[in-house]
Each structure stands twice: as structure tokens, then as C-alpha cells.
Design an enzyme around this catalytic site. Structure first.
Site, short mmCIF file in Angstrom:
data_model
loop_
_atom_site.label_atom_id
_atom_site.label_comp_id
_atom_site.label_asym_id
_atom_site.label_seq_id
_atom_site.Cartn_x
_atom_site.Cartn_y
_atom_site.Cartn_z
N ASP A 21 0.87 -1.18 0.00
CA ASP A 21 0.00 0.00 0.00
C ASP A 21 0.90 1.22 0.00
OD1 ASP A 21 0.98 0.16 2.58
OD2 ASP A 21 -0.99 0.24 3.56
N CYS A 78 3.21 -3.39 4.08
CA CYS A 78 2.39 -2.27 4.52
C CYS A 78 3.03 -1.75 5.80
CB CYS A 78 0.91 -2.63 4.69
SG CYS A 78 0.46 -3.66 6.09
N THR A 80 2.54 -1.79 9.18
CA THR A 80 2.83 -2.78 10.21
C THR A 80 3.01 -4.17 9.64
OG1 THR A 80 0.48 -3.27 10.49
CG2 THR A 80 1.42 -1.54 11.91
N HIS A 111 9.27 -24.34 8.65
CA HIS A 111 8.15 -25.00 9.34
C HIS A 111 6.80 -24.75 8.69
CE1 HIS A 111 10.34 -25.44 13.51
NE2 HIS A 111 11.02 -25.94 12.50
N HIS A 146 5.72 -31.03 9.74
CA HIS A 146 5.25 -29.68 9.38
C HIS A 146 4.26 -29.73 8.23
CE1 HIS A 146 8.10 -28.17 12.20
NE2 HIS A 146 9.11 -28.75 11.56
C1 RB5 Z 1 -1.67 2.62 6.61
O1 RB5 Z 1 -1.73 3.83 7.32
C2 RB5 Z 1 -1.54 1.47 7.56
O2 RB5 Z 1 -2.69 1.33 8.32
C3 RB5 Z 1 -1.26 0.19 6.79
O3 RB5 Z 1 -0.12 0.34 6.02
C4 RB5 Z 1 -1.01 -1.04 7.64
O4 RB5 Z 1 -0.09 -0.79 8.65
C5 RB5 Z 1 -2.23 -1.71 8.13
O5 RB5 Z 1 -2.18 -2.81 8.70
#
Ligand code: RB5
Length: 156
Positions: A21, A78, A80, A111, A146
Site C-alpha cells: 500500500d 504495509c 505494520t 516450518h 510440518h
Molecule cells: C496505513 O496507514 C496502515 O494502516 C497500513 O499500512 C497497515 O499498517 C495496516 O495494517
């Protein structure tokens, strides 16, 4: 630091599928510039700009391409890693692993036979992420017990 990845990429039979993203856009661009420099074949499923976007819009096309056998493996970014990981793992044929260090990446392959690597672009640096990818791509699946566990993951 990237020399270890050369031999693996040379063996790759399918394009690496990659997506992000907006939050992962810069890290994806870093990976793509290295792939281009090394002649590594990839397919980019977006995002194609750093404008605000919704990660499922990119995760689902990547997941479908992996399930169809058009790309292998997948790499997704993304902020996180959680959102894009959740979207990828809605697909029965996807085992996406959110990895923030090389040990987790190694175990995700050994695994879990993960077929998609997810990297948290707001949590780790580009160089760390690339090293995690090198570990991921160079680690074989161990099979055995596994495989039995993996066979129990799908929900019908
Ligand atoms: C975007 O702001 C953020 O929410 C997205 O990149 C991600 O971390 C969501 O899980």
C-alpha cells in the site's frame, strides 16, 4: 550484502509477485530497484504511487496470482504488515508470514512453507527487510510433521 541472493534468484522459475500500500511504497521501490539492477524478474501489483490507498486492493490480486501459479513467491509491504498479511491469508492457497527478523523468516519457510513474505515497512529498515527476504528465499521447507500441520490449516 546482496551477493547471497544472486544464486537463488538465478534459479527462480517464476516472477516474484510484489505489492504494497502507500505505507510500503517506498520500501517496495527499494526492492524493485535492486531487482532491476540484478535482472530479477518480478510482477508489481501496485501500489504505483505513494498516495493513500487500501492494502486489500493490492493483496488480493497478488494472492490470486500466487494461487494460479503465475508468481512465486509473494512479497508484500504495509506499515505494520498486519493488514496486508490478513488480506493475503484470506486466500486458501496462501500462507503469508509477517516477518520482522531473519529467524522468523527462516522458520516461516522451514516450518510453515510460507509462500508469501510480509514485511512491516514502518517498523524495520530497508536493509533489514532485504536481508529478511534473502533468508526467506534461501530456506527450504523441512516437510515431515510440518506438512501434516500445514494440511490442517485450510477451512472449508
Ligand atoms: C496505513 O496507514 C496502515 O494502516 C497500513 O499500512 C497497515 O499498517 C495496516 O495494517
Amino acid at each position: 550484502m546482496h551477493s547471497q541472493s544472486q544464486s537463488l534468484f538465478a534459479q527462480s522459475e517464476k516472477p516474484i509477485g510484489i505489492c504494497s500500500d502507500h505505507a510500503g511504497f517506498q520500501m517496495k521501490a527499494y526492492f524493485l530497484s535492486l531487482f532491476e539492477e540484478k535482472g530479477i524478474v518480478f510482477k508489481d501489483f501496485g501500489a504505483y504511487s505513494p498516495e493513500s490507498s487500501d492494502y486489500p486492493d493490492f493483496a488480493h490480486p497478488l494472492a490470486i496470482a500466487i494461487e494460479k501459479g503465475e508468481c512465486y513467491p509473494g512479497i508484500a509491504f504495509c506499515g505494520t504488515g498486519n493488514g496486508i498479511n490478513m488480506a493475503l491469508n484470506k486466500h486458501q492457497g496462501i500462507r503469508a508470514a509477517l516477518c520482522w527478523d531473519t529467524e522468523i523468516a527462516q522458520l516461516a519457510r522451514a516450518h510453515n512453507n510460507a509462500n508469501a513474505l510480509v514485511l512491516p515497512s514502518r517498523i524495520i529498515a530497508n536493509e533489514e527487510a532485504y536481508q529478511i527476504m534473502v533468508t526467506f528465499l534461501n530456506t527450504p521447507f523441512e516437510g515431515g510433521r510440518h506438512q501434516r500441520r500445514i494440511d490442517k490449516i485450510p477451512v472449508f
